[in-house]
Design a protein around this motif. Structure first.
Motif, PDB file in Angstrom:
ATOM      1  N   LYS A   1      26.179  -8.496 -21.746  1.00 37.35           N
ATOM      2  CA  LYS A   1      26.915  -8.534 -23.012  1.00 37.35           C
ATOM      3  C   LYS A   1      26.395  -7.438 -23.929  1.00 37.35           C
ATOM      4  O   LYS A   1      25.186  -7.228 -24.033  1.00 37.35           O
ATOM      5  CB  LYS A   1      26.766  -9.897 -23.683  1.00 37.35           C
ATOM      6  N   MET A   2      27.310  -6.766 -24.583  1.00 33.79           N
ATOM      7  CA  MET A   2      26.945  -5.717 -25.527  1.00 33.79           C
ATOM      8  C   MET A   2      26.835  -6.331 -26.922  1.00 33.79           C
ATOM      9  O   MET A   2      27.808  -6.379 -27.685  1.00 33.79           O
ATOM     10  CB  MET A   2      27.979  -4.590 -25.488  1.00 33.79           C
ATOM     11  N   LEU A   3      25.664  -6.837 -27.241  1.00 34.24           N
ATOM     12  CA  LEU A   3      25.445  -7.429 -28.556  1.00 34.24           C
ATOM     13  C   LEU A   3      25.357  -6.344 -29.630  1.00 34.24           C
ATOM     14  O   LEU A   3      25.074  -5.184 -29.331  1.00 34.24           O
ATOM     15  CB  LEU A   3      24.155  -8.249 -28.563  1.00 34.24           C
ATOM     16  N   LYS A   4      25.581  -6.754 -30.851  1.00 35.76           N
ATOM     17  CA  LYS A   4      25.393  -5.856 -32.002  1.00 35.76           C
ATOM     18  C   LYS A   4      23.982  -6.061 -32.542  1.00 35.76           C
ATOM     19  O   LYS A   4      23.408  -7.151 -32.432  1.00 35.76           O
ATOM     20  CB  LYS A   4      26.415  -6.175 -33.092  1.00 35.76           C
ATOM     21  N   PRO A   5      23.389  -5.027 -33.131  1.00 38.44           N
ATOM     22  CA  PRO A   5      22.044  -5.190 -33.702  1.00 38.44           C
ATOM     23  C   PRO A   5      21.966  -6.359 -34.677  1.00 38.44           C
ATOM     24  O   PRO A   5      20.933  -7.032 -34.765  1.00 38.44           O
ATOM     25  CB  PRO A   5      21.810  -3.854 -34.410  1.00 38.44           C
ATOM     26  N   SER A   6      23.051  -6.619 -35.384  1.00 39.23           N
ATOM     27  CA  SER A   6      23.051  -7.712 -36.356  1.00 39.23           C
ATOM     28  C   SER A   6      22.966  -9.082 -35.697  1.00 39.23           C
ATOM     29  O   SER A   6      22.649 -10.072 -36.362  1.00 39.23           O
ATOM     30  CB  SER A   6      24.313  -7.644 -37.232  1.00 39.23           C
ATOM     31  N   ASP A   7      23.245  -9.156 -34.382  1.00 42.31           N
ATOM     32  CA  ASP A   7      23.120 -10.439 -33.681  1.00 42.31           C
ATOM     33  C   ASP A   7      21.668 -10.885 -33.600  1.00 42.31           C
ATOM     34  O   ASP A   7      21.377 -12.080 -33.502  1.00 42.31           O
ATOM     35  CB  ASP A   7      23.712 -10.338 -32.268  1.00 42.31           C
ATOM     36  N   GLY A   8      20.761  -9.904 -33.616  1.00 45.71           N
ATOM     37  CA  GLY A   8      19.335 -10.188 -33.683  1.00 45.71           C
ATOM     38  C   GLY A   8      18.768 -11.009 -32.535  1.00 45.71           C
ATOM     39  O   GLY A   8      19.420 -11.200 -31.493  1.00 45.71           O
ATOM     40  N   VAL A   9      17.568 -11.515 -32.745  1.00 42.48           N
ATOM     41  CA  VAL A   9      16.865 -12.299 -31.722  1.00 42.48           C
ATOM     42  C   VAL A   9      17.651 -13.553 -31.366  1.00 42.48           C
ATOM     43  O   VAL A   9      17.739 -13.937 -30.191  1.00 42.48           O
ATOM     44  CB  VAL A   9      15.445 -12.668 -32.203  1.00 42.48           C
TER      45      VAL A   9
END
Length: 280
Positions: free
Chosen positions: A156-164
């Motif tokens: 999955k290509m998460l966004k940086p804002s998705d965080g830990v």
């Protein structure tokens, strides 16, 4: 310049294919035995006892640990001061061919992925990953990958804002989606970073890491431990029958990435986390 002949590589890859399918690595054997002593569920204990006995019989009789003897994934680290006499690619494929034919291992590879799907009858071609390193050694790891668990892996290509928290949620989703289909207890590799293609390789490499070892960064080590604990609280248990042994290990590998992304991949293997290596 170190010279390595093609025949040596063929012989070693052939041996690794057979040994990887007959003998569990010592760390996996120990993890299964430890899990048996710690499992609270009676049916979970009984299942782990069967898995341990099966691994012992396979090793003693040179029989496959699992009916799915996998697609051969081969990881090659080749030193800059190594010269292979002949084709390294052809040597690896020939070693896989001989190993699966002479080792009486199930052939599971089809030539066309969508339309014809005709069995190649020798389990080739292999999946080969190359890495050029310093020195004069050639390291080959053969990891037969069954597709009952491979089909449960996700990226999955998460966004940086998705965080830990986004990473945690995704990993737990993948495990819950897999449920009993991945033949738990599982060995789980998690890749974080890089690009769409690199992150899946990170996850596959993480899966090969010795059970009990951790990411050198204490923050990722803590995440490994937290995720493993949460996965074993899902109650999926050995073979999906319930219990607290859903995964034997969870390892994370990381790589720098772009400012706009945070790729995450989860590679799942069942307890038959087979791989053998040689250094030439």
């Amino acid at each position: 310049m170190k010279e390595i002949c093609q025949e040596t590589i063929i012989k070693e890859v052939k041996r690794l294919c057979m040994e990887a399918n007959y003998v569990l690595p010592m760390d996996v054997q120990k993890a299964l035995q430890d899990a048996y002593t710690k499992e609270d569920s009676l049916i979970g204990q009984q299942t782990l006892e069967v898995l341990n006995k099966n691994a012992s019989i396979a090793s003693c009789t040179s029989s496959p640990i699992c009916q799915d003897t996998g697609m051969a994934c081969v990881f090659v680290e080749i030193g800059q001061d190594v010269h292979v006499q002949g084709s390294l690619n052809e040597a690896i494929h020939e070693g896989v061919r001989q190993g699966y034919q002479e080792g009486y291992l199930r052939k599971s590879v089809v030539d066309d992925p969508m339309f014809d799907r005709i069995n190649t009858k020798d389990n080739t071609p292999a999946i080969i990953h190359y890495e050029i390193v310093e020195g004069d050694q050639l390291k080959i790891i053969v990891a037969p990958k069954g597709f009952g668990s491979e089909n449960m892996s996700q990226v999955k290509m998460l966004k940086p804002s998705d965080g830990v928290q986004g990473v945690k949620d995704f990993v737990l989703k993948v495990v819950n989606d897999a449920g009993p289909n991945a033949c738990p207890p599982m060995v789980i590799g998690v890749g974080i970073g890089g690009s769409f293609d690199r992150v899946t390789l990170l996850a596959k490499k993480a899966m090969l890491r010795e059970i009990g070892t951790h990411h050198p960064d204490q923050r990722y080590q803590a995440l490994e431990e937290e995720l493993l604990e949460k996965i074993n609280q899902t109650g999926i248990g050995p073979a999906g029958y319930g219990g607290k042994t859903t995964a034997l290990s969870l390892n994370i590998e990381t790589y720098p990435t772009h400012i706009a992304g945070m790729p995450v991949a989860v590679s799942i293997c069942c307890h038959v986390a087979r791989h053998k290596e040689v250094i030439l």
